[in-house]
Design a protein around this motif. Structure first.
Motif, PDB file in Angstrom:
ATOM      1  N   VAL A   1       0.851  -1.202   0.000  1.00  0.00           N
ATOM      2  CA  VAL A   1       0.000   0.000   0.000  1.00  0.00           C
ATOM      3  C   VAL A   1       0.883   1.247   0.000  1.00  0.00           C
ATOM      4  O   VAL A   1       0.696   2.169  -0.797  1.00  0.00           O
ATOM      5  N   GLU A   2       1.847   1.221   0.898  1.00  0.00           N
ATOM      6  CA  GLU A   2       2.740   2.377   1.020  1.00  0.00           C
ATOM      7  C   GLU A   2       3.488   2.662  -0.274  1.00  0.00           C
ATOM      8  O   GLU A   2       3.744   3.812  -0.629  1.00  0.00           O
TER       9      GLU A   2
ATOM     10  N   GLU B   1      -9.961  -2.371   9.139  1.00  0.00           N
ATOM     11  CA  GLU B   1      -9.725  -1.723  10.447  1.00  0.00           C
ATOM     12  C   GLU B   1      -8.246  -1.719  10.782  1.00  0.00           C
ATOM     13  O   GLU B   1      -7.680  -0.724  11.238  1.00  0.00           O
ATOM     14  N   LEU B   2      -7.603  -2.872  10.545  1.00  0.00           N
ATOM     15  CA  LEU B   2      -6.188  -2.988  10.921  1.00  0.00           C
ATOM     16  C   LEU B   2      -5.289  -2.124  10.029  1.00  0.00           C
ATOM     17  O   LEU B   2      -4.272  -1.603  10.471  1.00  0.00           O
ATOM     18  N   LEU B   3      -5.691  -1.985   8.759  1.00  0.00           N
ATOM     19  CA  LEU B   3      -4.883  -1.163   7.843  1.00  0.00           C
ATOM     20  C   LEU B   3      -5.180   0.321   8.019  1.00  0.00           C
ATOM     21  O   LEU B   3      -4.412   1.175   7.590  1.00  0.00           O
ATOM     22  N   GLY B   4      -6.344   0.591   8.625  1.00  0.00           N
ATOM     23  CA  GLY B   4      -6.741   1.992   8.789  1.00  0.00           C
ATOM     24  C   GLY B   4      -7.240   2.601   7.491  1.00  0.00           C
ATOM     25  O   GLY B   4      -7.184   3.821   7.307  1.00  0.00           O
ATOM     26  N   ALA B   5      -7.732   1.776   6.588  1.00  0.00           N
ATOM     27  CA  ALA B   5      -8.284   2.253   5.309  1.00  0.00           C
ATOM     28  C   ALA B   5      -9.262   1.195   4.813  1.00  0.00           C
ATOM     29  O   ALA B   5      -9.038   0.007   5.055  1.00  0.00           O
TER      30      ALA B   5
ATOM     31  N   GLN C   1      -4.667   1.366  -2.924  1.00  0.00           N
ATOM     32  CA  GLN C   1      -5.903   0.802  -2.354  1.00  0.00           C
ATOM     33  C   GLN C   1      -5.853  -0.725  -2.349  1.00  0.00           C
ATOM     34  O   GLN C   1      -5.086  -1.345  -3.087  1.00  0.00           O
ATOM     35  N   VAL C   2      -6.720  -1.312  -1.501  1.00  0.00           N
ATOM     36  CA  VAL C   2      -6.713  -2.763  -1.317  1.00  0.00           C
ATOM     37  C   VAL C   2      -8.095  -3.334  -1.613  1.00  0.00           C
ATOM     38  O   VAL C   2      -9.115  -2.790  -1.177  1.00  0.00           O
ATOM     39  N   ALA C   3      -8.119  -4.455  -2.345  1.00  0.00           N
ATOM     40  CA  ALA C   3      -9.366  -5.201  -2.563  1.00  0.00           C
ATOM     41  C   ALA C   3      -9.186  -6.603  -2.007  1.00  0.00           C
ATOM     42  O   ALA C   3      -8.073  -7.133  -1.987  1.00  0.00           O
TER      43      ALA C   3
END
Ligand SMILES: Nc1ncnc2c1ncn2[C@@H]1O[C@H](COP(=O)(O)OP(=O)(O)OP(=O)(O)O)[C@@H](O)[C@H]1O
Ligand SMILES: O=C(O)[C@H](O)COP(=O)(O)O
Length: 399
Positions: free
Chosen positions: A53-54, A87-91, A115-117
């Protein structure tokens, strides 16, 4: 090991690229409410997913959950896992309601950089676990279309020759994620020349799954302590009556044979906690193993067993523990697992806990995770690694 790593992928640059991450998000769920009871496996992939992500990748995560039979089954949906991962990723994590269908295609297409799917359960598709290479391959083609690169971070599933583990890496540039690398690095210390005495503790319920590992470990270990549901098949093999305890009848002969060849290395319980029923509030007592009443079942090891096993563990320099000593999910039958876990933390030894349920037990009992050398996310995977078997997921990364 000639495996490329996440750092190699970062060196090539991942910003704006779609990276398909195979994770093992097969977390335990509460049977009544469906809530996640232990999120350890989700936390374990955060270093890999977070780093992607970063770096600005479009991260497409896929996983199995439970053992659905190749078709959608709501009780095994990954939707709650998407919520927890977010929740854990904060996004927010964008959830696709199918694995390779319209929802997955549009979810992946709409992802912005960073972004994550999460795709729906891989095992809702027969191709994932199929023994037929063409069927597996066809599913792998569909999955591979969602990535420009593939990261395997599903250590708990590397022993499965499944499409997402074995066939997708043949179709995309592939690397090992942080979790897979760390697991292999730590477990390899147990297969080389472990510091002695080397004591292995096995419990849990899957006797037939674990007999092969006992066979493979016997020559290597100094002591093998057997508790949990699997000990009753061994006690039966010693000619004892086990009441209505968990018993794999067709394994009794194999257990007898193993006991005969073990050279006294195998230690079995001397006392057990027996109950009237498999229930949290069932009436229960501690009895000697030669006094198990015919109508009762053993749900935990007793205090004398904990003392004997703890004494063996206190001598150890290397410890591997897989499988709870009793039905730790019910407080009345958790003392054995707690006692053994505490003995492991007190030993002056390098200790590894392997197994989804064993790791969950450590956390559920409120034990300090940092007092163990390593808590593996793989149950079957860590056992097969220790057996010295070639693991399809690792082999696929080496190619
Ligand atoms: N005496 C017993 N009778 C019945 N079940 C038992 C007994 N002792 C332990 N168990 C059950 O065994 C289960 C764990 O067994 P399992 O072999 O799956 O462990 P694991 O290897 O740590 O997990 P996994 O293979 O999922 O990674 C627990 O749910 C526990 O309640
Ligand atoms: O729980 C596990 O050990 C892994 O997630 C693999 O699951 P499986 O045994 O259903 O393949």
């Amino acid at each position: 090991m000639s495996i490329r790593t996440l750092d190699d992928l970062f060196a090539e640059g991942v910003s704006g690229r779609r990276v398909l991450v195979r994770a093992d998000l097969n977390v335990p769920l509460d049977k009544q409410t469906g809530a996640i009871t232990d999120d350890g496996r989700i936390r374990a992939v955060l270093p890999t997913v977070g780093a992607l992500v970063e770096a600005g990748a479009k991260v497409v995560v896929c996983s199995h959950l439970g053992r659905p039979k190749g078709a959608p089954d709501p009780q095994f949906s990954l939707r709650p896992v998407a919520g927890r991962l977010g929740e854990l990723l904060g996004a927010p994590v964008h959830f696709a309601t199918d694995t390779v269908g319209d929802s997955a295609r549009s979810t992946v297409a709409d992802l912005a950089d960073g972004q994550v799917a999460l795709l729906e359960n891989l095992r809702f598709n027969a191709g994932e676990t199929s023994k037929d290479e063409a069927e597996r391959g066809a599913f792998a083609d569909q999955l591979a279309a969602f990535g420009d690169a593939y990261v395997d971070d599903a250590f708990g599933a590397v022993h499965r020759k499944h499409a997402s583990v074995y066939d997708v890496p043949a179709r995309l540039p592939h690397v090992a994620g942080r979790l897979v690398l760390r697991e292999v690095e730590v477990l390899s210390k147990l297969t080389g020349d472990p510091e002695r005495p080397y004591v292995v503790v096995l419990g849990g319920s899957k006797v037939s799954d674990k007999l092969a590992v006992i066979e493979a470990l016997l020559p290597t270990v100094d002591r093998l302590l057997i508790g949990g549901g699997m000990c009753f098949t061994f006690l039966k093999a010693q000619g004892l009556e086990v009441g209505t305890s968990l018993l794999e009848k067709d394994m009794v002969e194999t257990c007898r044979n193993l006991l005969e060849r073990s050279g006294g290395k195998i230690m079995l319980p001397v006392d057990v906690v027996v109950a009237d029923a498999f229930a949290p509030d069932a009436a229960h007592d501690t009895v000697r193993v030669d006094g198990i009443p015919s109508h009762r079942l053993g749900l935990d090891v007793g205090p004398e067993t904990v003392a004997g096993f703890s004494a063996a563990l206190s001598q150890a320099k290397t410890i591997f523990w897989n499988g709870p000593m009793g039905v730790f999910e019910m407080p009345a039958f958790a003392a054995g697992t707690r006692g053994i876990a505490e003995a492991i933390t007190k030993a002056d030894a390098f200790s590894v806990v392997g197994g989804g349920d064993s790791a969950a037990a450590v956390r559920a009992l409120g034990l300090d995770e940092s007092s163990f050398g390593h808590i593996s996310t793989g149950g079957g995977a860590s056992l097969e690694y220790l057996e010295g078997k070639a693991l399809p997921g690792i082999a696929a990364l080496e190619n």
